[in-house]
Write a protein that holds these residues in place. Structure first.
Motif, short mmCIF file in Angstrom:
data_model
loop_
_atom_site.label_atom_id
_atom_site.label_comp_id
_atom_site.label_asym_id
_atom_site.label_seq_id
_atom_site.Cartn_x
_atom_site.Cartn_y
_atom_site.Cartn_z
N SER A 172 0.84 -1.20 0.00
CA SER A 172 0.00 0.00 0.00
C SER A 172 0.87 1.24 0.00
CB SER A 172 -0.91 0.01 1.24
OG SER A 172 -1.90 -0.99 1.16
N PHE A 173 0.46 2.22 -0.78
CA PHE A 173 1.11 3.52 -0.90
C PHE A 173 2.41 3.49 -1.71
CE2 PHE A 173 -0.89 3.40 3.39
CZ PHE A 173 -2.01 4.14 3.06
N ALA A 174 2.83 2.30 -2.19
CA ALA A 174 4.07 2.25 -2.97
C ALA A 174 3.96 3.14 -4.19
CB ALA A 174 4.38 0.81 -3.37
N GLU A 175 2.78 3.17 -4.81
CA GLU A 175 2.54 4.08 -5.92
C GLU A 175 1.38 5.03 -5.62
OE1 GLU A 175 1.12 2.44 -9.57
OE2 GLU A 175 0.04 0.81 -8.60
N GLY A 176 1.09 5.17 -4.33
CA GLY A 176 0.02 6.07 -3.93
C GLY A 176 -1.34 5.41 -3.84
N LEU A 177 -1.41 4.09 -4.02
CA LEU A 177 -2.67 3.37 -3.97
C LEU A 177 -2.62 2.28 -2.90
CD1 LEU A 177 -3.24 2.89 -7.82
CD2 LEU A 177 -4.16 4.70 -6.36
N LEU A 178 -3.78 1.71 -2.56
CA LEU A 178 -3.84 0.66 -1.56
C LEU A 178 -3.49 -0.69 -2.18
CD1 LEU A 178 -7.11 1.63 0.36
CD2 LEU A 178 -4.75 2.38 0.78
N GLU A 179 -3.04 -1.61 -1.34
CA GLU A 179 -2.59 -2.92 -1.82
C GLU A 179 -3.77 -3.85 -2.07
OE1 GLU A 179 0.88 -6.16 -0.57
OE2 GLU A 179 0.09 -4.74 0.89
N TYR A 180 -3.56 -4.79 -2.98
CA TYR A 180 -4.58 -5.80 -3.28
C TYR A 180 -4.68 -6.83 -2.14
CZ TYR A 180 -0.29 -8.18 -4.77
OH TYR A 180 0.97 -8.71 -4.82
N LYS A 219 -10.47 3.39 -4.65
CA LYS A 219 -11.63 4.23 -4.96
C LYS A 219 -12.66 4.20 -3.83
CE LYS A 219 -11.45 3.59 -9.99
NZ LYS A 219 -12.12 2.94 -11.15
N SER A 220 -12.90 2.99 -3.27
CA SER A 220 -13.96 2.85 -2.27
C SER A 220 -13.53 3.29 -0.88
CB SER A 220 -14.44 1.39 -2.22
OG SER A 220 -13.39 0.53 -1.80
N ARG A 221 -12.24 3.10 -0.54
CA ARG A 221 -11.79 3.39 0.82
C ARG A 221 -11.02 4.69 0.96
NH1 ARG A 221 -9.63 -2.57 2.93
NH2 ARG A 221 -11.55 -3.72 2.43
N ARG A 222 -10.33 5.09 -0.08
CA ARG A 222 -9.51 6.30 0.00
C ARG A 222 -9.66 7.12 -1.28
NH1 ARG A 222 -5.32 6.69 3.60
NH2 ARG A 222 -5.23 8.81 2.79
N ALA A 223 -10.82 7.74 -1.42
CA ALA A 223 -11.09 8.54 -2.62
C ALA A 223 -10.06 9.65 -2.78
CB ALA A 223 -12.50 9.13 -2.54
N ASP A 224 -9.52 10.14 -1.66
CA ASP A 224 -8.51 11.20 -1.73
C ASP A 224 -7.25 10.71 -2.44
OD1 ASP A 224 -8.17 9.47 0.53
OD2 ASP A 224 -6.73 10.87 1.38
N LEU A 225 -6.83 9.48 -2.14
CA LEU A 225 -5.65 8.92 -2.80
C LEU A 225 -5.92 8.68 -4.28
CD1 LEU A 225 -4.42 6.26 -0.21
CD2 LEU A 225 -3.47 8.54 -0.63
N TRP A 226 -7.13 8.22 -4.60
CA TRP A 226 -7.46 7.95 -5.99
C TRP A 226 -7.45 9.23 -6.82
CZ3 TRP A 226 -7.14 4.38 -9.35
CH2 TRP A 226 -7.85 4.43 -10.55
#
Length: 232
Positions: A172-180, A219-226
């Motif tokens: 998570s956050f490696a490219e600004g997104l959450l991990e699968y 998208k569902s948990r961290r719209a700000d990051l998306w």
């Protein structure tokens, strides 16, 4: 040069704490990073080793004195590389991000000032050019737990610390997104099965599924990051 964390606190017994276990503890014992802890009370000017006083203008609680905090900071800086940043763990600081953690891990280390009471006299923050950092929108009893979090986040990125350094690129956050999501045996657990695509052996399909999960979760948990990711 060994990455070095220097912690300024009135509770030195809290360190290394959890940093003495797991990956960080093993790396510390192998001298892959170093930890120095300075007791701010050692810089007090009275026999009671007082480091705080009542707030100017009145109000509840106490405030850490600028002169005492400054003495501790100056001593810490004497033994640190010139470019080592001084960070004050504070709920009003800039949020700690993975990007900032990577920057710190690439440097010589950090001097971490752990606040207590109602905070620290503002003048020492200005006079010593201290960067304020927050680990979240909540308040702790002091900065020690926040310092532990920051140090752990940095140490695990140091060369030779992580067992599988390749896995760091997919976190998570490696490219600004959450991990699968992750799965392992057993194949079936309480009526829930591992997604078939992960058992298919089709690496292209697996990579596609994981990417879809990354995007959906973010998208569902961290719209700000998306939204931030889309603007890149």
């Amino acid at each position: 040069m060994t990455w070095r964390a220097t912690v300024l606190t009135i509770f030195p017994e809290m360190f290394p704490g959890p940093l003495g276990a797991s990956l960080a503890g093993k790396a510390l014992s192998e001298n892959k990073w170093a930890l120095d802890v300075l007791d701010i009370r050692d810089f007090a000017k009275d026999k009671h080793r007082s480091v705080d006083d009542t707030p100017a203008g009145g109000g509840a609680g106490m405030v850490m004195r600028a002169d005492i905090a400054a003495s501790a900071i100056d001593t810490a800086r004497e033994g640190a590389a010139p470019e080592t940043p001084t960070l004050y763990l504070s709920p009003r600081g800039k949020p700690l991000t993975q990007d900032r953690v990577r920057e710190l891990a690439r440097g010589p280390g950090a001097i971490l000032l752990c606040g207590r009471f109602e905070g620290i006299d503002e003048r020492v923050i200005e006079a010593r050019n201290i960067e304020e950092v927050s680990i979240g929108d909540y308040v702790l009893s002091g900065g020690e737990l926040a310092a532990l979090v920051l140090i752990d986040a940095c140490v695990r990125l140091l060369p030779g610390v992580a067992g599988n350094e390749g896995s760091l690129a997919e976190e998570s956050f490696a490219e600004g997104l959450l991990e699968y999501p992750h799965y392992t045996r057993p194949r079936d657990f309480e009526g829930l099965s591992i997604p078939e695509v992960l058992l298919s052996g089709d690496h292209k399909a697996i990579a596609k599924w994981r990417r879809e999960q990354v995007e959906t979760l973010t998208k569902s948990r961290r719209a700000d990051l998306w939204e931030k990711f889309k603007r890149r």
